[in-house]
Design a protein around this motif. Sequence first.
Motif, short mmCIF file in Angstrom:
data_model
loop_
_atom_site.label_atom_id
_atom_site.label_comp_id
_atom_site.label_asym_id
_atom_site.label_seq_id
_atom_site.Cartn_x
_atom_site.Cartn_y
_atom_site.Cartn_z
N ARG A 194 -8.59 3.80 -4.60
CA ARG A 194 -7.30 3.81 -3.90
C ARG A 194 -7.49 3.64 -2.40
O ARG A 194 -6.77 2.90 -1.74
N ASP A 195 -8.45 4.36 -1.84
CA ASP A 195 -8.71 4.26 -0.39
C ASP A 195 -9.10 2.83 0.00
O ASP A 195 -8.61 2.29 0.99
N GLU A 227 4.31 7.33 6.04
CA GLU A 227 4.35 6.53 4.81
C GLU A 227 3.71 7.31 3.66
O GLU A 227 2.76 8.06 3.84
N HIS A 228 4.24 7.06 2.48
CA HIS A 228 3.69 7.63 1.25
C HIS A 228 2.75 6.58 0.66
O HIS A 228 3.17 5.68 -0.05
N LYS A 229 1.47 6.70 1.02
CA LYS A 229 0.53 5.64 0.69
C LYS A 229 -0.26 5.92 -0.59
O LYS A 229 -0.38 7.05 -1.05
N MET A 230 -0.86 4.83 -1.11
CA MET A 230 -1.68 4.96 -2.31
C MET A 230 -3.00 5.69 -2.03
O MET A 230 -3.56 6.33 -2.92
N GLY A 231 -3.50 5.57 -0.82
CA GLY A 231 -4.79 6.19 -0.49
C GLY A 231 -4.85 6.57 0.97
O GLY A 231 -3.82 6.59 1.65
N ILE A 232 -6.06 6.84 1.45
CA ILE A 232 -6.33 7.40 2.79
C ILE A 232 -5.19 8.34 3.21
O ILE A 232 -4.61 8.21 4.29
N PHE A 253 3.65 1.54 10.54
CA PHE A 253 2.24 1.50 10.13
C PHE A 253 1.31 1.88 11.29
O PHE A 253 0.27 1.24 11.50
N ALA A 279 1.82 -0.79 -5.87
CA ALA A 279 0.67 0.13 -5.93
C ALA A 279 0.58 0.79 -7.31
O ALA A 279 -0.52 1.02 -7.83
N TYR A 320 -1.20 -1.40 -9.73
CA TYR A 320 -2.64 -1.40 -9.44
C TYR A 320 -3.30 -0.14 -10.01
O TYR A 320 -4.40 -0.19 -10.56
N ARG A 321 -2.61 0.98 -9.91
CA ARG A 321 -3.17 2.23 -10.45
C ARG A 321 -3.06 2.27 -11.97
O ARG A 321 -4.00 2.67 -12.66
N TYR A 351 0.82 -1.22 0.00
CA TYR A 351 0.00 0.00 0.00
C TYR A 351 0.85 1.26 0.00
O TYR A 351 0.33 2.35 -0.23
N VAL A 352 2.13 1.11 0.28
CA VAL A 352 3.00 2.28 0.19
C VAL A 352 3.62 2.29 -1.20
O VAL A 352 3.84 1.25 -1.81
N GLU A 353 3.87 3.48 -1.69
CA GLU A 353 4.23 3.61 -3.10
C GLU A 353 5.66 3.14 -3.40
O GLU A 353 6.00 2.90 -4.55
N GLU A 354 6.47 3.00 -2.39
CA GLU A 354 7.88 2.71 -2.65
C GLU A 354 8.11 1.38 -3.37
O GLU A 354 9.10 1.22 -4.09
N ARG A 359 -8.37 0.05 -1.05
CA ARG A 359 -7.40 -1.03 -1.18
C ARG A 359 -6.65 -1.36 0.10
O ARG A 359 -6.06 -2.44 0.22
N ILE A 360 -6.66 -0.44 1.09
CA ILE A 360 -5.95 -0.75 2.33
C ILE A 360 -6.71 -1.77 3.18
O ILE A 360 -6.10 -2.57 3.92
#
Lengths: 597, 597
Positions: free
Chosen positions: B430-431, B253-258, B195, A426, A429-430, A419-422, B433-434
């Motif tokens: 995106r949100d 964290e650099h997340k995909m969503g939320i 996390f 992700a 998925y996008r 879920y983290v972009e690193e 997916r977590i």
Amino acid sequence: MSYTAPLTDMRFALDHIAGLPALASLPAYEAAEADVVTAVLEEAAKLAENVFAPLNRVGDEDGAKIENGVVRTSPGFPDAYRQFREGGWNSVPVSAEMGGGGLPWAVAIAVQEMLSSANMAITLCPILTQGGIEALLAHGSDMQKERYLPKLISGEWTATMNLTEPQAGSDVGALRTKAEPQDDGSYRITGTKIFISFGDHDMAENIVHLVLARLPGAPAGTKGISLFLVPKFLVNEDGSLGAQNDLRPVSLEHKMGIHGSPTCVMSFGDQGGATGWMIGPENGGMRCMFTMMNNARLAVGLQGLSVAERAWQQARAFAQERRQGRAAGGSADQASPIIDHPDVRRMLLLMKSQTEAMRALIYLNAGCIDRAHHAGSEAERAEAQALVDLLTPVSKAWCTDLGVEIASLGVQVHGGMGYVEETGAAQYYRDARIAPIYEGTNGIQALDLMTRKLPLQGGGVVQALLAQIRADCAALSGRDEAAFGDIHRHLQPAVEALDKVTRAVLQGLSGDIAGTIGGATPFLRMMGTVLGGWLLAKSAIAAREADPQGDRAFTRAKVETARFYATQVLSQAPGMAPAVLEGAESLASFDTDLLVA
Amino acid sequence: MSYTAPLTDMRFALDHIAGLPALASLPAYEAAEADVVTAVLEEAAKLAENVFAPLNRVGDEDGAKIENGVVRTSPGFPDAYRQFREGGWNSVPVSAEMGGGGLPWAVAIAVQEMLSSANMAITLCPILTQGGIEALLAHGSDMQKERYLPKLISGEWTATMNLTEPQAGSDVGALRTKAEPQDDGSYRITGTKIFISFGDHDMAENIVHLVLARLPGAPAGTKGISLFLVPKFLVNEDGSLGAQNDLRPVSLEHKMGIHGSPTCVMSFGDQGGATGWMIGPENGGMRCMFTMMNNARLAVGLQGLSVAERAWQQARAFAQERRQGRAAGGSADQASPIIDHPDVRRMLLLMKSQTEAMRALIYLNAGCIDRAHHAGSEAERAEAQALVDLLTPVSKAWCTDLGVEIASLGVQVHGGMGYVEETGAAQYYRDARIAPIYEGTNGIQALDLMTRKLPLQGGGVVQALLAQIRADCAALSGRDEAAFGDIHRHLQPAVEALDKVTRAVLQGLSGDIAGTIGGATPFLRMMGTVLGGWLLAKSAIAAREADPQGDRAFTRAKVETARFYATQVLSQAPGMAPAVLEGAESLASFDTDLLVA
């Protein structure tokens, strides 16, 4: 986040599913000798792995931008495109007489798979150029061909498809862009187009826009659409570039993924009209558009495969490295790699088996395109073309839906790290999520399959395909290994269920059409699921025949992959029949008032 | 992008599925009179619609940031949280004696559904606080309760759960954070946690971290873990805030969503050790953690429902406005709203029916929690608790998987507009997916269901549930309407297939465990699918009984929703059996060497 081209499986699918050896025996493809193909694939793999792949995340994080009315692509993209062009990769499937590589589409598709896996965003640009080449080859005037084709084939110039307008997405016939004839034979084009991929960029010196527009007084709807060639820079008689045309990118979309691909709003004719030339006959634009779109649909289906392959490679690598808990039989001293946990292995096998099934379908489809063009007899060509027509919507929609699902599994294998972009999981998925939408939404593909393709030859095309599946199914039952028995046990009822549903759908289309088409999407899913199971079974048989002892790792993996898919995925196909056939009453009962009540 | 609380369906599910009227008759829930519940839901709807929902996109675009070691939440979040707190929303399900609303969990879950739909990111904060309250109520010392509970219940302070470490995700037993006892009865906590949602923020004056750590010499694995209370600011005897504790957020964290939820790396003890106090007994941390996590799992399952509801509302609105093509029976003059096209309607009904099925399951689960705590007899409480144990992993995993799928359908309904961020459809995708990942991945939930919950009472709990389904199935067959016949026709084989598979799994667990657990995820999916069909059928019966003429729009919609789900979704349940039961051989044959060959 590195990418390694799956050359072994690609070559296997080319040889045993696409029928490359037979293609290479056709005069048109004399260039496709086995060692030439090997060299081409290996060189393409280097470009994909070393040049395109490292830019995938760069494109995501530092996407295309518009500044002062000009699009600037991501750092490294222009240089990567230059290497692509200089390597001659843009013209792999173009005939040698036209300056191309003279190789089958099947080989070109394999090359494209690697490039799209490595970097889906940048590879979209040559996919569109390819559509432009196809359209000009089929419908362009001699002068248009002479002036534009060489530069498009070499990749010095790129092409775009300008279909969509704000009020005209899936309904292309609603478009309003105008084309007014001028005394010199050219047209003044005015209008706004949206969702134009690589509508402007800095990777090539000119961009050839293929623009759908209406002539004055043209009939309403799709019958009144014509296709126009509208270059970014006008081209002088000597081939040199002249003045900038009256067109410009107005803005870029802020998209969820493929940030490396500039998606432009294009304005034509702000200063009175962009200069364009008609391609093909007046009001014949839809036919030209379908020429552009047909192979583009396969290319988009291929994106589903490509992103799935990338996601699978990364999930597999992560699952080997990441240690958590203790799996059965694992060391007591150290946590087990998560690949040893049954549920993780199940996810990985879903990724692997469906990815290989998609590859088989796409390559089969590409091989049929080659036979449709160059097979020895008119009958063979017609038969191949009919199969292309039938398979293309399945390749596009089934593979792009699976691309999303497999990218999502890839995220899940990574757990929180997904879920983290690193990690990149992700991004897949996008990125993957666009493919079920563009080049005709998957709902449109399903309607195309059900209402146009199934009825071909009174259902004869699909019946011929079912006969092939049955023949391979019979071949399975002749083998006494348990794995082949499992595959047969699920393929046999699946093909019979597909046959039954197909007949019911064809009957439905001659009665309650609105009710029947409500089942189009589940029908396409069912068909894709069965075709995938068939092609994996076919692959298992071919692998086993090439390795009579059956002890090579590749052979064992092919057989077990087919078994896994058969028990886990194909086994669900017969159960999809009610979803195809029984939705009509609910869809009808749910009138809009009730749905929004 | 607005949100309207679906109060009618929520109340229906509360009354007819969660059994709210019966709950309100229990002494513990005397506050839950019908008109009080109505008022509570209506007020919560206002907060969700007017305060939380408008900040959803703000949170996405201008997410939480860390600056100078302090987390700053998105613009508007602190004020929205203040309104939440001042409205008393944090304490809805807490007993009146403890200063709470004294309402059932079922009602609290309904409130939380609205807030999570409106803004999943900010609502995560009180979900975590709720877990902290639960843990302290169940395991805290009197002093801990006195000092921390009132502020947590009021929402003036918030709580976090600190479980995960870089090497300890799903495998909590691998954690290394240390707790050294001090002479004054406190502990020095040192370690790094990752996390940690809302590990730091600016919405409350103090944060109570619940931290899993190891005492010196504690046994390895989960048996050596204890739980500690570690406040951001130490609390003086008079309740006022003292010195800042030795803990800090290191990064986000650099997340995909939320994006609105700050996901922190937390460092404890950089200056020698953070001060903490043990909750519960030494090495009893796992039990305390499960107390925290159990309702949190339901709350995360609820996020799947919430994001699905929001995606469905938006897709429905878009499909009413967007016009493309001409649907059967549509006007010749004007393009039809896409809601009139069968394939779009199919997507919308998949969204609607599965969302309502999820709501029914989650509310049922919540109602069981209430009965488990406060039903009149020990036997009733035990029976309800057993059902909570069985249902919770299904609520968590099935609803979060569907949340992703429904958000993806929402993107698809929007076509190209779904892929650009402006509409909001992409944010839900995106949100959402977590949710299959956190609070125990869905793979962990499936293992929990199969290996811990199915065997409860020798399979008696699941058998009791199947008996309930069969009883409702019989009630369906007593109705002569076609829709009920369709529902019965699919529910009956589905429950029998689930029964058969359940028995086979229980038998498998006493033999080839590794082979059997490979089917855990498809088993959970199958169970969720059947439970969803059952609860929609039950809803249809209840709606019809409350409306004998059956002519209210709500009744008609309920019945047709159940029929659509039965024919399109539930019908696929029996076909899932091989995926549950036949994977063992492939998973075993695919040893890791072969998988990565």
